[in-house]
Design a protein around this motif. Sequence first.
Motif, mmCIF file in Angstrom:
data_model
loop_
_atom_site.group_PDB
_atom_site.id
_atom_site.type_symbol
_atom_site.label_atom_id
_atom_site.label_comp_id
_atom_site.label_asym_id
_atom_site.label_seq_id
_atom_site.Cartn_x
_atom_site.Cartn_y
_atom_site.Cartn_z
ATOM 1 N N HIS A 387 -3.363 109.490 27.681
ATOM 2 C CA HIS A 387 -3.617 109.732 26.255
ATOM 3 C C HIS A 387 -4.826 108.913 25.790
ATOM 4 N N GLY A 388 -4.879 107.660 26.227
ATOM 5 C CA GLY A 388 -6.016 106.798 25.885
ATOM 6 C C GLY A 388 -7.324 107.330 26.442
ATOM 7 N N PHE A 389 -7.270 107.866 27.669
ATOM 8 C CA PHE A 389 -8.457 108.489 28.265
ATOM 9 C C PHE A 389 -8.979 109.583 27.341
ATOM 10 N N GLU A 390 -8.070 110.426 26.851
ATOM 11 C CA GLU A 390 -8.538 111.545 26.034
ATOM 12 C C GLU A 390 -9.063 111.075 24.682
ATOM 13 N N LYS A 391 -8.327 110.159 24.056
ATOM 14 C CA LYS A 391 -8.749 109.740 22.713
ATOM 15 C C LYS A 391 -10.108 109.044 22.758
ATOM 16 N N ALA A 392 -10.408 108.378 23.872
ATOM 17 C CA ALA A 392 -11.697 107.685 23.967
ATOM 18 C C ALA A 392 -12.806 108.592 24.490
ATOM 19 N N ALA A 393 -12.501 109.414 25.494
ATOM 20 C CA ALA A 393 -13.562 110.167 26.178
ATOM 21 C C ALA A 393 -13.534 111.664 25.872
ATOM 22 N N GLY A 394 -12.535 112.107 25.116
ATOM 23 C CA GLY A 394 -12.563 113.481 24.621
ATOM 24 C C GLY A 394 -11.890 114.506 25.517
ATOM 25 N N ARG A 395 -11.897 115.742 25.037
ATOM 26 C CA ARG A 395 -11.178 116.841 25.678
ATOM 27 C C ARG A 395 -11.710 117.150 27.080
ATOM 28 N N GLU A 396 -13.017 116.985 27.281
ATOM 29 C CA GLU A 396 -13.557 117.264 28.614
ATOM 30 C C GLU A 396 -12.913 116.338 29.647
ATOM 31 N N THR A 489 -0.430 125.975 38.817
ATOM 32 C CA THR A 489 0.142 125.456 37.570
ATOM 33 C C THR A 489 -0.701 124.306 37.021
ATOM 34 N N LEU A 490 -1.135 123.420 37.922
ATOM 35 C CA LEU A 490 -1.973 122.303 37.474
ATOM 36 C C LEU A 490 -3.264 122.809 36.833
ATOM 37 N N LYS A 491 -3.921 123.781 37.483
ATOM 38 C CA LYS A 491 -5.187 124.308 36.942
ATOM 39 C C LYS A 491 -4.965 124.929 35.564
ATOM 40 N N GLU A 492 -3.888 125.702 35.428
ATOM 41 C CA GLU A 492 -3.619 126.371 34.143
ATOM 42 C C GLU A 492 -3.324 125.360 33.041
ATOM 43 N N GLU A 493 -2.531 124.356 33.380
ATOM 44 C CA GLU A 493 -2.135 123.401 32.340
ATOM 45 C C GLU A 493 -3.278 122.456 31.973
ATOM 46 N N LEU A 494 -4.144 122.143 32.935
ATOM 47 C CA LEU A 494 -5.307 121.315 32.604
ATOM 48 C C LEU A 494 -6.230 122.062 31.649
ATOM 49 N N ALA A 495 -6.333 123.368 31.815
ATOM 50 C CA ALA A 495 -7.208 124.174 30.953
ATOM 51 C C ALA A 495 -6.595 124.391 29.575
ATOM 52 N N ALA A 496 -5.255 124.390 29.511
ATOM 53 C CA ALA A 496 -4.590 124.696 28.242
ATOM 54 C C ALA A 496 -4.619 123.495 27.298
#
Lengths: 571, 190
Positions: A387-396, A489-496
């Motif tokens: 979660h911290g990774f995303e909040k700091a570095a964004g959706r990509e 499943t991993l690929k789909e959920e990472l994209a979603a």
Amino acid sequence: MKKLMLGNEAIARGAYEAGVKVVSAYPGTPSTEVSECIARYDEVYAEWAPNEKVAFEVAIGASFVGARSMVCMKHVGVNVAADPMFTAAYTGVNGGLVILAADDPGMHSSQNEQDTRFYARSAHIPMLEPSDSAEAKEFTKLAFELSEKYDTPVFVRTTTRLAHSQSLVETAERREVPLRPYVKDVSKYTMMPSSAIGRHVAVEAREDKLAADVNFFDVNREEMNDPSLGIVCSGVVYQYVKEALPEASVFKLGVVYPLPFGRLRDFASKVERLVVVEELEPFFQNQLKANGIDCEGKNLFSKQGEISVADIRLKLLGEKLDVEKQDLPVRPPVMCAGCPHRGVFYILNKLKVTVSADIGCYTLGAQPPLCAVDTVVCMGASVGIAHGFEKAAGREQSKRTVAVIGDSTFIHSGITGLINAVYNKSNITLVILDNSTTGMTGHQQHPATGLTLKQEPAKILDIVALCKTVGCDSVRVVDSYDLAEVEKTLKEELAADGVSVIVAKRPCALLDRNYPAPCTVSDCRKCGMCFKLGCPAIEKQADGSAKINASLCVGCGLCEKVCKFGAIKEG
Amino acid sequence: MKANILIVGVGGQGTLLASRILGALADLEGSDCKLSEVHGMSQRGGSVVTNVKIADEVKSPIIGLRDADIIMAFEKLEALRYTNYLKKGGVIVVNDQEILPMPVITGARKYPEHIVEDLRERAGKVIVVPALAIAEEIGNLKTVNVVMIGALAKNLGIPFEKIDAALKAAVKPKLYEVNRTALQRGYDIG
């Protein structure tokens, strides 16, 4: 009759003989066997709690209502339990309350090397440290007595070598201790500022009294011998000192907090050279110095790892051993053959994603050749870190970040991180590696296994329903052995977008050992793909071809799935 | 009886049971005894060490460098890894089994050759036991550890009846018969 007992078994026996009624714990090496041993006694209620904080609160409740109770944990578990623990020092007890805390110098099975003795000091909780199994039993009994006499929780501290060594113990009968009456007392049991101010005064007064009294405890023992060298030590290190320096004078501390300064000062005055031999931090040394008792210690011995007999002889007698340097292939721990985690990490490595992992067997996914783990911090941390990774570095970033956690660890403290991610509009992907057990510590039950510590049937926590209920956007279940499904499943959920949970389900390979026949190799093309699984049963021959070690293979068939030439067949 | 016995092997090979049989033996002898084990992460296929110390009075439960009278190795590479723990002139009882560690499996390292010769240079006496082959003949691969105990007991000069009694005290009754066969076979070649 004397019986060989593990230190942990002896602690369980001591608690049993002392009349303990309630024991709660979360498994953690090297403390786990205390609970497993005590669960065998019908007179004692013993349970696995989802984490150490809950376990501690259960023990507090049992103590308040008048029973002798115990809570057990490894050193890092003390961090989890620290919140109720610090305030339990204020409330004090009704029935005796003992905290078993197991340190792991040398990190045989831990993520840090913290010294729990500092908790005793900062929480103002007395601490005992036994040096063998016989003392482990006796000190545990003493801890219950001190707890009730001084109205405080009491620590029993062990280290790995005490917990997992066996020595002779004389057993005694259990003494039943009736519940003490519970009387409502807001000034003692309801910790809000108005009452806690008064309790803090009580804590300080109790500690002053105890600090004076410990000078008269016979578990603090002076062994005068040759006065040219005096050693201060405790725990299993005492045994190392006695073996290494049979001539030296020794002050053996049974109570490691608070220290008996009167007697230590007296001992110091009788010896020419005073050396503290203690593992980890200079806990005794700094206190001695602060009290004007000059001594040596960490100028000789490291703050890291374990102390050995050879180490003591080298530092204090100058005896060097003749040892050879060797350059042999290392043998690190690995995921077992058939481990359901292996395939998931193989795919994570293949997808080149960043992985925040957690504490359990699956931490081994960091090792070559899987090399699929980026971070490991503490129980439950994987979720918050992603979660911290995303909040700091964004959706990509979160599109190429995966958190992984085991079922037991998820229940321990991953669920709160997941609620946070949902609440704060995260887009993380979490894989729960559900192997239906607490694996690394040796197969303990937990709230989703359907059995209690006493092996009685229990309600089964539905992890999928739980994830849906807290608001995850997607919750899917895959078979850990189905590599194609795991990858898709991993690929789909990472994209979603949103919070995704993938429950990769397959019981630990060591649980049900009715294995199919081992896999076989024929016409190997030497492409090396199967070696990327890091399976201990797949061996590389001198010519580069693969061979299955039939004595290790459990026929999981993962290697058949990665072989592009169809050379490997499931048994 | 007085001996420091270091049992080394690979996690999962049954070193813990082996140490418990020796603990039961010390009990029968009326000697002091300490055993030390490692649980947890190291048990997952890693290099494992179990310490058995038997004497009139044992202090440290740990066998240090140049402190073992005997190394009982369930795997050849592990025997070599711990030779620095052997006293000068000490005895190595080694299972001739090879279990490849991950750096060898992945091809990063080679499994050492001539291990038994190297052991002979470093020990007073080396006894090689084909424990896996014997366990296969018995029809239970899990008895490797007890075959090894049999060979060790013979070399310690322990009467078979005594080590057999220790085995009986340490294993579950339903597993005693198969393990007794393993013990006898190990004892015969020890």
